[in-house]
Motif scaffolding. Sequence first.
Motif, PDB file in Angstrom:
ATOM      1  N   GLY A 277       0.820  -1.127   0.018  1.00 20.90           N
ATOM      2  CA  GLY A 277       0.052   0.017   0.043  1.00 20.90           C
ATOM      3  C   GLY A 277       0.752   1.128  -0.269  1.00 20.90           C
ATOM      4  N   SER A 278       1.979   1.126   0.755  1.00 21.82           N
ATOM      5  CA  SER A 278       2.946   2.424   0.753  1.00 21.82           C
ATOM      6  C   SER A 278       3.447   2.551  -0.671  1.00 21.82           C
ATOM      7  CB  SER A 278       4.023   2.240   1.836  1.00 21.82           C
ATOM      8  OG  SER A 278       3.278   2.116   3.160  1.00 21.82           O
ATOM      9  N   LEU A 279       4.110   1.514  -1.240  1.00 22.22           N
ATOM     10  CA  LEU A 279       4.767   1.468  -2.268  1.00 22.22           C
ATOM     11  C   LEU A 279       3.952   1.958  -3.583  1.00 22.22           C
ATOM     12  CD1 LEU A 279       6.826  -1.773  -2.144  1.00 22.22           C
ATOM     13  CD2 LEU A 279       7.608   0.591  -1.928  1.00 22.22           C
ATOM     14  N   ILE A 280       2.655   1.824  -3.456  1.00 24.90           N
ATOM     15  CA  ILE A 280       1.746   2.002  -4.782  1.00 24.90           C
ATOM     16  C   ILE A 280       1.295   3.578  -4.603  1.00 24.90           C
ATOM     17  CG2 ILE A 280      -0.527   1.385  -3.755  1.00 24.90           C
ATOM     18  CD1 ILE A 280      -0.593  -0.159  -6.682  1.00 24.90           C
ATOM     19  N   ARG A 281       1.367   4.029  -3.440  1.00 24.99           N
ATOM     20  CA  ARG A 281       0.628   5.463  -3.123  1.00 24.99           C
ATOM     21  C   ARG A 281       1.299   6.469  -4.327  1.00 24.99           C
ATOM     22  NH1 ARG A 281      -0.860   8.527   2.126  1.00 24.99           N
ATOM     23  NH2 ARG A 281      -1.749  10.460   1.226  1.00 24.99           N
ATOM     24  N   PRO A 282       2.648   6.587  -4.667  1.00 23.20           N
ATOM     25  CA  PRO A 282       2.887   7.642  -5.478  1.00 23.20           C
ATOM     26  C   PRO A 282       2.390   7.290  -6.950  1.00 23.20           C
ATOM     27  CG  PRO A 282       5.004   6.668  -4.237  1.00 23.20           C
ATOM     28  CD  PRO A 282       3.659   5.953  -3.921  1.00 23.20           C
ATOM     29  N   VAL A 283       2.073   5.896  -7.283  1.00 28.43           N
ATOM     30  CA  VAL A 283       1.474   5.521  -8.421  1.00 28.43           C
ATOM     31  C   VAL A 283      -0.065   6.184  -8.425  1.00 28.43           C
ATOM     32  CG1 VAL A 283       0.456   3.705  -9.779  1.00 28.43           C
ATOM     33  CG2 VAL A 283       2.740   3.385  -8.660  1.00 28.43           C
ATOM     34  N   GLY A 284      -0.778   6.137  -7.397  1.00 23.38           N
ATOM     35  CA  GLY A 284      -1.835   6.742  -7.296  1.00 23.38           C
ATOM     36  C   GLY A 284      -1.815   8.502  -7.719  1.00 23.38           C
ATOM     37  N   GLY A 285      -0.746   8.768  -7.044  1.00 17.47           N
ATOM     38  CA  GLY A 285      -0.688  10.347  -7.294  1.00 17.47           C
ATOM     39  C   GLY A 285      -0.477  10.637  -8.935  1.00 17.47           C
ATOM     40  N   ARG A 286       0.359   9.618  -9.593  1.00 21.04           N
ATOM     41  CA  ARG A 286       0.732   9.759 -10.845  1.00 21.04           C
ATOM     42  C   ARG A 286      -0.588   9.545 -11.855  1.00 21.04           C
ATOM     43  NH1 ARG A 286       5.574  12.007 -12.968  1.00 21.04           N
ATOM     44  NH2 ARG A 286       7.391  11.110 -12.035  1.00 21.04           N
ATOM     45  N   LEU A 287      -1.413   8.492 -11.281  1.00 18.22           N
ATOM     46  CA  LEU A 287      -2.579   8.124 -12.490  1.00 18.22           C
ATOM     47  C   LEU A 287      -3.344   9.463 -12.348  1.00 18.22           C
ATOM     48  CD1 LEU A 287      -3.070   4.469 -11.418  1.00 18.22           C
ATOM     49  CD2 LEU A 287      -2.413   5.300 -13.429  1.00 18.22           C
ATOM     50  N   ALA A 288      -3.446  10.079 -10.801  1.00 17.26           N
ATOM     51  CA  ALA A 288      -4.516  11.135 -10.991  1.00 17.26           C
ATOM     52  C   ALA A 288      -3.647  12.402 -11.624  1.00 17.26           C
ATOM     53  CB  ALA A 288      -4.379  11.584  -9.378  1.00 17.26           C
ATOM     54  N   ASP A 289      -2.602  12.626 -11.438  1.00 14.58           N
ATOM     55  CA  ASP A 289      -1.985  13.637 -12.299  1.00 14.58           C
ATOM     56  C   ASP A 289      -2.171  13.685 -13.962  1.00 14.58           C
ATOM     57  OD1 ASP A 289      -0.636  14.894 -10.662  1.00 14.58           O
ATOM     58  OD2 ASP A 289       1.417  13.752 -10.681  1.00 14.58           O
ATOM     59  N   ARG A 290      -2.504  12.071 -14.411  1.00 15.83           N
ATOM     60  CA  ARG A 290      -2.824  12.087 -15.952  1.00 15.83           C
ATOM     61  C   ARG A 290      -4.133  12.042 -16.243  1.00 15.83           C
ATOM     62  NH1 ARG A 290       0.290   7.292 -19.379  1.00 15.83           N
ATOM     63  NH2 ARG A 290      -0.864   7.786 -21.279  1.00 15.83           N
ATOM     64  N   TYR A 291      -4.901  11.068 -15.493  1.00 16.96           N
ATOM     65  CA  TYR A 291      -6.319  10.925 -15.638  1.00 16.96           C
ATOM     66  C   TYR A 291      -7.209  11.630 -14.808  1.00 16.96           C
ATOM     67  CZ  TYR A 291      -4.126   6.850 -18.058  1.00 16.96           C
ATOM     68  OH  TYR A 291      -3.441   6.285 -18.877  1.00 16.96           O
ATOM     69  N   LEU A 324      -6.502 -13.241   3.336  1.00 17.88           N
ATOM     70  CA  LEU A 324      -4.986 -12.508   3.127  1.00 17.88           C
ATOM     71  C   LEU A 324      -5.024 -11.895   1.737  1.00 17.88           C
ATOM     72  CD1 LEU A 324      -2.395 -14.946   4.747  1.00 17.88           C
ATOM     73  CD2 LEU A 324      -3.331 -12.967   5.543  1.00 17.88           C
ATOM     74  N   THR A 325      -5.522 -12.746   0.691  1.00 20.41           N
ATOM     75  CA  THR A 325      -5.577 -12.097  -0.500  1.00 20.41           C
ATOM     76  C   THR A 325      -6.697 -10.875  -0.730  1.00 20.41           C
ATOM     77  OG1 THR A 325      -5.500 -14.515  -1.396  1.00 20.41           O
ATOM     78  CG2 THR A 325      -6.311 -12.696  -2.950  1.00 20.41           C
ATOM     79  N   GLY A 326      -7.736 -10.918  -0.061  1.00 21.79           N
ATOM     80  CA  GLY A 326      -8.762 -10.100   0.175  1.00 21.79           C
ATOM     81  C   GLY A 326      -8.200  -8.668   0.933  1.00 21.79           C
ATOM     82  N   PHE A 327      -7.531  -8.920   1.991  1.00 20.78           N
ATOM     83  CA  PHE A 327      -6.872  -8.060   2.769  1.00 20.78           C
ATOM     84  C   PHE A 327      -5.617  -7.287   2.273  1.00 20.78           C
ATOM     85  CE2 PHE A 327      -6.655  -5.652   6.749  1.00 20.78           C
ATOM     86  CZ  PHE A 327      -7.481  -6.193   7.542  1.00 20.78           C
ATOM     87  N   THR A 328      -4.901  -8.022   1.675  1.00 16.71           N
ATOM     88  CA  THR A 328      -3.581  -7.467   0.779  1.00 16.71           C
ATOM     89  C   THR A 328      -4.199  -6.526  -0.308  1.00 16.71           C
ATOM     90  OG1 THR A 328      -2.278  -9.498   1.453  1.00 16.71           O
ATOM     91  CG2 THR A 328      -1.536  -7.937  -0.446  1.00 16.71           C
ATOM     92  N   ALA A 329      -5.138  -7.102  -0.925  1.00 18.08           N
ATOM     93  CA  ALA A 329      -5.970  -6.102  -2.062  1.00 18.08           C
ATOM     94  C   ALA A 329      -6.392  -4.819  -1.437  1.00 18.08           C
ATOM     95  CB  ALA A 329      -6.851  -6.977  -2.887  1.00 18.08           C
ATOM     96  N   LEU A 330      -7.082  -4.863  -0.230  1.00 18.83           N
ATOM     97  CA  LEU A 330      -7.266  -3.725   0.333  1.00 18.83           C
ATOM     98  C   LEU A 330      -6.450  -2.805   0.513  1.00 18.83           C
ATOM     99  CD1 LEU A 330     -10.103  -4.857   2.958  1.00 18.83           C
ATOM    100  CD2 LEU A 330     -10.641  -3.158   0.870  1.00 18.83           C
ATOM    101  N   PHE A 331      -5.232  -3.530   1.050  1.00 21.93           N
ATOM    102  CA  PHE A 331      -4.147  -2.432   1.368  1.00 21.93           C
ATOM    103  C   PHE A 331      -3.533  -1.599   0.098  1.00 21.93           C
ATOM    104  CE2 PHE A 331      -3.282  -4.665   5.301  1.00 21.93           C
ATOM    105  CZ  PHE A 331      -3.015  -3.428   6.326  1.00 21.93           C
ATOM    106  N   VAL A 332      -3.515  -2.675  -0.907  1.00 21.70           N
ATOM    107  CA  VAL A 332      -2.789  -1.921  -2.350  1.00 21.70           C
ATOM    108  C   VAL A 332      -3.913  -0.775  -2.676  1.00 21.70           C
ATOM    109  CG1 VAL A 332      -2.474  -2.376  -4.662  1.00 21.70           C
ATOM    110  CG2 VAL A 332      -1.730  -3.908  -3.032  1.00 21.70           C
ATOM    111  N   LEU A 333      -5.147  -1.189  -2.656  1.00 20.34           N
ATOM    112  CA  LEU A 333      -6.144  -0.248  -3.174  1.00 20.34           C
ATOM    113  C   LEU A 333      -6.270   1.118  -2.148  1.00 20.34           C
ATOM    114  CD1 LEU A 333      -8.962  -2.634  -4.041  1.00 20.34           C
ATOM    115  CD2 LEU A 333      -7.691  -1.267  -5.516  1.00 20.34           C
ATOM    116  N   THR A 334      -6.217   0.888  -0.982  1.00 18.86           N
ATOM    117  CA  THR A 334      -5.907   2.033  -0.021  1.00 18.86           C
ATOM    118  C   THR A 334      -4.730   3.028  -0.547  1.00 18.86           C
ATOM    119  OG1 THR A 334      -4.689   1.178   1.773  1.00 18.86           O
ATOM    120  CG2 THR A 334      -7.109   0.984   1.783  1.00 18.86           C
ATOM    121  N   GLY A 335      -3.544   2.347  -0.878  1.00 20.06           N
ATOM    122  CA  GLY A 335      -2.623   3.059  -1.295  1.00 20.06           C
ATOM    123  C   GLY A 335      -2.661   4.057  -2.468  1.00 20.06           C
TER     124      GLY A 335
END
Length: 443
Positions: A277-291, A324-335
């Motif tokens: 979730g932490s590693l993907i947070r900048p990706v969320g910012g980048r995607l928001a910059d673009r889309y 664990l699969t669902g919870f890990t997906a939640l972390f990624v999505l919150t990031g």
Amino acid sequence: MAGRWIETWEPEDETFWREKGERVARRNLWFSVLSEHIGFSIWTLWSVMVLFMGPEYGIDPAGKFFLISTATLVGALVRVPYTFAVARFGGRNWTVFSAVSLLVPTLAAFWVMEPGTSYATFVAVAALTGIGGGNFASSMTNINAFFPLRRKGWALGLNAGGGNIGVPVVQLVGLLVIGTLGASHPRIVLGVYIPLIVLAAVCAALYMDNLRPVKNDTGAALEAVRDPHTWIMAALYIGTFGSFIGYSFAFGLVLQTQFGRTPLQAASLTFIGPLLGSLIRPVGGRLADRYGGARITLATFAAMAAATGVVIHASGNASLPVFLTGFTALFVLTGLGNGSTYKMIPGIFHAKALARGLDADAAAAHGRRLSGAAMGLIGAVGALGGLAINLAFRQSFQAAGTGTAAFWSFLAFYGVCFTLTWAVYLRRPAPVPTRAQLGYAEV
């Protein structure tokens, strides 16, 4: 502190940014990330300490959830004064002070972390660690001032993501200690962080700067409080960051309480979700910059609702792999959502300024003024979402022995956030300037 002060700062001026601004802003960003990273580790310290607290401590699961809830609450409340401290004392100066302050809860925990300590003492020390949550607000406010609007999504996402990684890192340190020495040596985790806190403070003193143009603006704060978009974004941030921090605190305890994992087994799993979730947070910012931040945020809440449905199914059927699969997906999505929602804040106020007829420079200044004031409040309210999650888990486990009821409540809230995002920012968007005029994707 006298500190080092930069008297003029004009990041929207492309010549200034190219010749001087970008280099200085990036340097401040990296050392801001370091300090915020340590702050997050200390804030979430008790998500690790409770794994060391076996039967000899005499604290039941509800008591442990209350400990981590206390740290979450204090971390949320101190975000407001930490936001305004940047303009009052300077970003560099406050970063040094806030880093040094982390020694207080760390040394206190080192002193009391043993069987026989009273529960009230543990609650008080857990409350002290909440000051680590304030570092996020001051750091984000500071970095927001350094970067031009077209770079804010990336910069704020990287700053926040690097800070958020402090959560899985402290959990990894706890795993290493439990895996090598067992669950009876919590003080080693604390001993690791004492020199790191000193390092963060020294680096901030040597390499960061204060911006003289950044000043507290009571009028901007009051205007931000009155603006409905501040509260709408605070609600959305409860759904993204509140989920991230709440799940980070609670994940290990849920695994121990509901699935019977040992401290080592729980520690070996808890860090994975917060790390992703932490590693993907900048990706969320980048995607928001673009889309556009609203589009990414809307998709994120839809996916979070689906992942929560998976977790509810797994919780009801006691299926640890699916859980664990669902919870890990939640972390990624919150990031992802953390990055996109924070990108929306400066974009919303900038677009509103342009709609009022301000020219490009005036609109950019107005957007920075209001978004800086709003970020502290939004960050504080969002962090309270973590408190709500931990209290919901506490109540669910007390009443039924599982977290299923809590997850149903989270699913309902994600539905509210999805509807709010669509209704306010996508259903009938107000006319806004083109991407070419703004230099970034619309809100």
